[in-house]
Every structure is written in C-alpha cells, then in structure tokens.
Write a protein that holds these residues in place. Structure first.
Motif, PDB file in Angstrom:
ATOM      1  N   ILE A   1       0.841  -1.203   0.000  1.00  0.00           N
ATOM      2  CA  ILE A   1       0.000   0.000   0.000  1.00  0.00           C
ATOM      3  C   ILE A   1       0.874   1.250   0.000  1.00  0.00           C
ATOM      4  O   ILE A   1       1.861   1.340   0.725  1.00  0.00           O
ATOM      5  CB  ILE A   1      -0.930   0.027   1.238  1.00  0.00           C
ATOM      6  N   GLU A   2       0.495   2.214  -0.824  1.00  0.00           N
ATOM      7  CA  GLU A   2       1.150   3.518  -0.844  1.00  0.00           C
ATOM      8  C   GLU A   2       0.239   4.555  -0.183  1.00  0.00           C
ATOM      9  O   GLU A   2      -0.981   4.498  -0.350  1.00  0.00           O
ATOM     10  CB  GLU A   2       1.444   3.954  -2.280  1.00  0.00           C
ATOM     11  N   LEU A   3       0.824   5.489   0.550  1.00  0.00           N
ATOM     12  CA  LEU A   3       0.052   6.512   1.257  1.00  0.00           C
ATOM     13  C   LEU A   3       0.525   7.893   0.845  1.00  0.00           C
ATOM     14  O   LEU A   3       1.723   8.182   0.860  1.00  0.00           O
ATOM     15  CB  LEU A   3       0.184   6.329   2.765  1.00  0.00           C
ATOM     16  N   MET A   4      -0.435   8.736   0.478  1.00  0.00           N
ATOM     17  CA  MET A   4      -0.151  10.133   0.166  1.00  0.00           C
ATOM     18  C   MET A   4      -0.939  11.005   1.130  1.00  0.00           C
ATOM     19  O   MET A   4      -2.150  10.854   1.264  1.00  0.00           O
ATOM     20  CB  MET A   4      -0.546  10.459  -1.275  1.00  0.00           C
ATOM     21  N   THR A   5      -0.261  11.903   1.827  1.00  0.00           N
ATOM     22  CA  THR A   5      -0.940  12.823   2.732  1.00  0.00           C
ATOM     23  C   THR A   5      -1.385  14.057   1.963  1.00  0.00           C
ATOM     24  O   THR A   5      -0.664  14.561   1.096  1.00  0.00           O
ATOM     25  CB  THR A   5      -0.024  13.230   3.899  1.00  0.00           C
ATOM     26  N   LEU A   6      -2.588  14.537   2.304  1.00  0.00           N
ATOM     27  CA  LEU A   6      -3.181  15.655   1.588  1.00  0.00           C
ATOM     28  C   LEU A   6      -3.773  16.658   2.567  1.00  0.00           C
ATOM     29  O   LEU A   6      -4.005  16.344   3.740  1.00  0.00           O
ATOM     30  CB  LEU A   6      -4.293  15.153   0.657  1.00  0.00           C
TER      31      LEU A   6
ATOM     32  N   PHE B   1      -9.871  -1.997   2.009  1.00  0.00           N
ATOM     33  CA  PHE B   1     -10.692  -1.697   0.834  1.00  0.00           C
ATOM     34  C   PHE B   1      -9.812  -1.364  -0.370  1.00  0.00           C
ATOM     35  O   PHE B   1     -10.127  -1.758  -1.506  1.00  0.00           O
ATOM     36  CB  PHE B   1     -11.659  -0.558   1.125  1.00  0.00           C
ATOM     37  N   ALA B   2      -8.715  -0.650  -0.141  1.00  0.00           N
ATOM     38  CA  ALA B   2      -7.810  -0.352  -1.248  1.00  0.00           C
ATOM     39  C   ALA B   2      -7.296  -1.645  -1.869  1.00  0.00           C
ATOM     40  O   ALA B   2      -7.222  -1.781  -3.097  1.00  0.00           O
ATOM     41  CB  ALA B   2      -6.650   0.509  -0.748  1.00  0.00           C
ATOM     42  N   ARG B   3      -6.969  -2.586  -1.019  1.00  0.00           N
ATOM     43  CA  ARG B   3      -6.400  -3.852  -1.481  1.00  0.00           C
ATOM     44  C   ARG B   3      -7.445  -4.707  -2.205  1.00  0.00           C
ATOM     45  O   ARG B   3      -7.220  -5.182  -3.322  1.00  0.00           O
ATOM     46  CB  ARG B   3      -5.834  -4.597  -0.271  1.00  0.00           C
TER      47      ARG B   3
ATOM     48  N   ALA C   1      -6.038  14.681   5.128  1.00  0.00           N
ATOM     49  CA  ALA C   1      -6.629  13.566   4.387  1.00  0.00           C
ATOM     50  C   ALA C   1      -5.510  12.643   3.939  1.00  0.00           C
ATOM     51  O   ALA C   1      -4.337  13.025   3.898  1.00  0.00           O
ATOM     52  CB  ALA C   1      -7.429  14.068   3.187  1.00  0.00           C
ATOM     53  N   GLU C   2      -5.879  11.411   3.616  1.00  0.00           N
ATOM     54  CA  GLU C   2      -4.922  10.422   3.133  1.00  0.00           C
ATOM     55  C   GLU C   2      -5.488   9.713   1.910  1.00  0.00           C
ATOM     56  O   GLU C   2      -6.679   9.375   1.881  1.00  0.00           O
ATOM     57  CB  GLU C   2      -4.613   9.381   4.219  1.00  0.00           C
ATOM     58  N   LEU C   3      -4.632   9.494   0.932  1.00  0.00           N
ATOM     59  CA  LEU C   3      -4.999   8.702  -0.236  1.00  0.00           C
ATOM     60  C   LEU C   3      -4.187   7.418  -0.185  1.00  0.00           C
ATOM     61  O   LEU C   3      -2.956   7.447  -0.292  1.00  0.00           O
ATOM     62  CB  LEU C   3      -4.721   9.471  -1.525  1.00  0.00           C
ATOM     63  N   LEU C   4      -4.876   6.293  -0.004  1.00  0.00           N
ATOM     64  CA  LEU C   4      -4.245   4.991   0.124  1.00  0.00           C
ATOM     65  C   LEU C   4      -4.461   4.212  -1.159  1.00  0.00           C
ATOM     66  O   LEU C   4      -5.603   4.010  -1.585  1.00  0.00           O
ATOM     67  CB  LEU C   4      -4.844   4.236   1.315  1.00  0.00           C
ATOM     68  N   SER C   5      -3.371   3.771  -1.780  1.00  0.00           N
ATOM     69  CA  SER C   5      -3.461   3.136  -3.089  1.00  0.00           C
ATOM     70  C   SER C   5      -2.734   1.797  -3.088  1.00  0.00           C
ATOM     71  O   SER C   5      -1.684   1.652  -2.438  1.00  0.00           O
ATOM     72  CB  SER C   5      -2.839   4.031  -4.170  1.00  0.00           C
ATOM     73  N   PRO C   6      -3.252   0.803  -3.827  1.00  0.00           N
ATOM     74  CA  PRO C   6      -2.529  -0.467  -3.963  1.00  0.00           C
ATOM     75  C   PRO C   6      -1.275  -0.268  -4.798  1.00  0.00           C
ATOM     76  O   PRO C   6      -1.345   0.221  -5.922  1.00  0.00           O
ATOM     77  CB  PRO C   6      -3.547  -1.379  -4.655  1.00  0.00           C
ATOM     78  N   LYS C   7      -0.144  -0.614  -4.222  1.00  0.00           N
ATOM     79  CA  LYS C   7       1.139  -0.371  -4.880  1.00  0.00           C
ATOM     80  C   LYS C   7       1.238  -1.158  -6.183  1.00  0.00           C
ATOM     81  O   LYS C   7       0.931  -2.351  -6.239  1.00  0.00           O
ATOM     82  CB  LYS C   7       2.278  -0.761  -3.948  1.00  0.00           C
TER      83      LYS C   7
ATOM     84  N   VAL D   1      -8.195   4.825  -2.102  1.00  0.00           N
ATOM     85  CA  VAL D   1      -9.160   5.185  -1.061  1.00  0.00           C
ATOM     86  C   VAL D   1      -8.759   6.506  -0.417  1.00  0.00           C
ATOM     87  O   VAL D   1      -7.666   6.636   0.144  1.00  0.00           O
ATOM     88  CB  VAL D   1      -9.256   4.072   0.006  1.00  0.00           C
ATOM     89  N   LEU D   2      -9.654   7.478  -0.506  1.00  0.00           N
ATOM     90  CA  LEU D   2      -9.452   8.777   0.125  1.00  0.00           C
ATOM     91  C   LEU D   2     -10.193   8.796   1.460  1.00  0.00           C
ATOM     92  O   LEU D   2     -11.400   8.578   1.505  1.00  0.00           O
ATOM     93  CB  LEU D   2      -9.962   9.898  -0.774  1.00  0.00           C
ATOM     94  N   ALA D   3      -9.456   9.032   2.531  1.00  0.00           N
ATOM     95  CA  ALA D   3     -10.056   9.177   3.859  1.00  0.00           C
ATOM     96  C   ALA D   3      -9.777  10.595   4.340  1.00  0.00           C
ATOM     97  O   ALA D   3      -8.662  11.102   4.171  1.00  0.00           O
ATOM     98  CB  ALA D   3      -9.465   8.158   4.831  1.00  0.00           C
TER      99      ALA D   3
END
Length: 302
Positions: free
Chosen positions: A48-53, A97-99, A60-66, A105-107
């Motif tokens: 999983i990759e995480l981007m802080t926003l 859920f991202a996986r 907020a965080e955007l969690l994406s399947p690497k 997934v934006l939280a």
C-alpha cells in the motif's frame, strides 16, 4: 480495539438526566485523543502507498494499492458517533478496501462534535468529494463508503450531491449505518441485550452533540427521513444482534420503495462494525471482500 473503549463511556451514561452535557463533551475529547494515540503506530504494509493531503484545511490520506494502474476511487468516511474516530482509527480498514477493491481510497479527517456540530462534518465530506471530481475522477469510477455515523454521513453526502445537481457515484458501501439519530428503530430496544457496544442512551447523547439545535428527526440530521430517491446503488452490512439493525433495514427498504437499488447482508453474532476486526476475524475479512466485490462490480477501474 477502539470499539472496546466505548464501553466505559456507555456505562457512564445510564441516564441522560445524570449526564452534564459539558462533561460528556469533555469525555468525548479525552477519549478521542486516547484513541488517536492508541492507533498512531499503525504500520503501512508493503503493498500500500500513502499520500498525505490537505483538503480545504482538513488532513486527508490517499491509500493506493502499490503497482496497480487502477483509476477506481473510494471516499471513505469513518464512524465514531460524529464525535470520535480519525484517520488513525480507520486506516487499516481503508487499506483493506484499497487492497480488495483495487481502489485508491481517500479518507478525510472531517470535523467532529462537540466542537464542530452539524453541518461541519458534512461540509468536509462534500469538500473531499468535490476535490476528487476536480482531480478528474468521474462518477462511474467513484464509490462512497462509511461505517456507523460515517455511514449516515455517506447517505447525507449522496443526498447533498443530488441537490447540487451532481451525478451520483457508481456505488455506496455502508457498514452498520446510523441513519436515524432520533433512535426510533425497533431494534434499538429489541437488541439492547445483545449489543455489547451501543445503547439508546449513549447514542442519544452523541446525536444531541452532533445535531446542535437541529431536531434529531430532521432529514438534515437523520438521512433516513430525507429523500431516498435517485441514490447510488447501496450495499449495506449489519449484524443481526446490534441495535442499528433496523436502521439498515429501514434504509434499504426506503431506497427500494423509491425504485432504487439496495441490498442488505445480515451477519449473525457480530459486534457493531465488526469489519474493523479485519485482521483478526475471518467473518470480518469475508465481509470486507464481499463489499469490495460490490464496489468492483459497479465501478470502472480505468
């Protein structure tokens, strides 16, 4: 798990007449801080990759399947009675859920009562959805999700998007949604003895902190009483033994009566939002995969 931390708060609220509103608000703030501290050391898995926003001033965080090229997105709204919960408490569920849904997934860390009653949380949810649309995420590639209070907030978000003239997202997944803050569902009493986490008095207290001066049965506060026509397809999960069982049933029935698409999956002898136990309970992992299949079936990945 963080749900267990609600038990002492519930026990302290056996009668609303004995609870000072200011004291309850102080309890919420202390418990919120404790829960956030408890969950701050969640490790990011290798896939999983995480981007802080920052979205409209909210973290907020955007969690994406690497490694996945997916352009499927999900906006997830955490639960916690509109007064508890955070990015930290629900990060593992968002990652699941991202996986399994192969989605980004934006939280968002939406504002919470008692410091920020309605409509602050809804405004932040709308801002997050608008941000996704501004990034070029089309409705057919977007799903909305939420648990408990976040599930109710998700339904309010769908209703707000429709009022603004936006197309509905492709799908919406709700886990034990709280959509009637007047606490009038029959299961609020029928399941009082089988729900170890929630009770009417406790939930009424949270509802009043969130609603402020608004009536609890107002459609703005309780989306169950709002317009249920033309909403995104719903997948709803609920435990047969929890007090919010009939919130879920009434929501699904209301959408179906308006000609919408909604399905409900009821699981026996699970605690409220058991999906948070994704890493520990096979039933929780199965439920997350089931909800993820619904998302994948209704949303485009590219």
């Amino acid at each position: 798990m963080w749900h267990e931390m609600l038990w002492p708060l519930a026990a302290a609220q056996q009668s609303m007449d004995l609870v000072n509103r200011q004291m309850l608000a102080s309890q919420c703030r202390l418990l919120r801080d404790y829960l956030n501290e408890l969950n701050t050391n969640c490790r990011l898995p290798h896939d999983i990759e995480l981007m802080t926003l920052d979205i409209n001033g909210r973290a907020a965080e955007l969690l994406s399947p690497k490694g996945s090229p997916t352009q499927r997105y999900m906006l997830y709204l955490h639960g916690g009675g509109f007064a508890l919960g955070s990015l930290d408490t629900h990060r593992e569920l968002a990652m699941a859920f991202a996986r399994h849904a192969d989605a980004r997934v934006l939280a968002i860390d939406y504002r919470l009562a008692p410091d920020y009653p309605w409509p602050a949380g809804l405004e932040d949810a709308l801002a997050a959805c608008h941000w996704l649309l501004e990034q070029g995420v089309t409705p057919e590639r977007l799903a909305i999700g939420g648990d408990s209070a976040g599930g109710g907030l998700a339904v309010s978000l769908l209703q707000s998007l429709r009022r603004e003239g936006h197309r509905q997202p492709a799908a919406c997944v709700l886990l034990s949604p709280w959509v009637d803050l007047s606490c009038s569902s029959p299961s609020m009493d029928l399941n009082a003895a089988t729900d170890p986490l929630l009770n009417r008095v406790q939930m009424r207290a949270f509802a009043e902190l969130y609603a402020g001066k608004q009536p609890l049965d107002s459609p703005a506060i309780s989306p169950l009483f709002g317009d249920l026509q033309g909403l995104a397809p719903l997948h709803v999960q609920v435990s047969l033994q929890e007090v919010l069982r009939d919130d879920a049933r009434r929501l699904v029935q209301g959408v179906q009566q308006q000609g919408g698409r909604a399905e409900i999956k009821e699981t026996a002898w699970m605690p409220h939002v058991w999906q948070l136990l994704y890493r520990y309970l096979p039933q929780a992992a199965s439920s997350v995969r089931q909800a993820s299949r619904f998302i994948k079936a209704f949303t485009a990945a590219a």
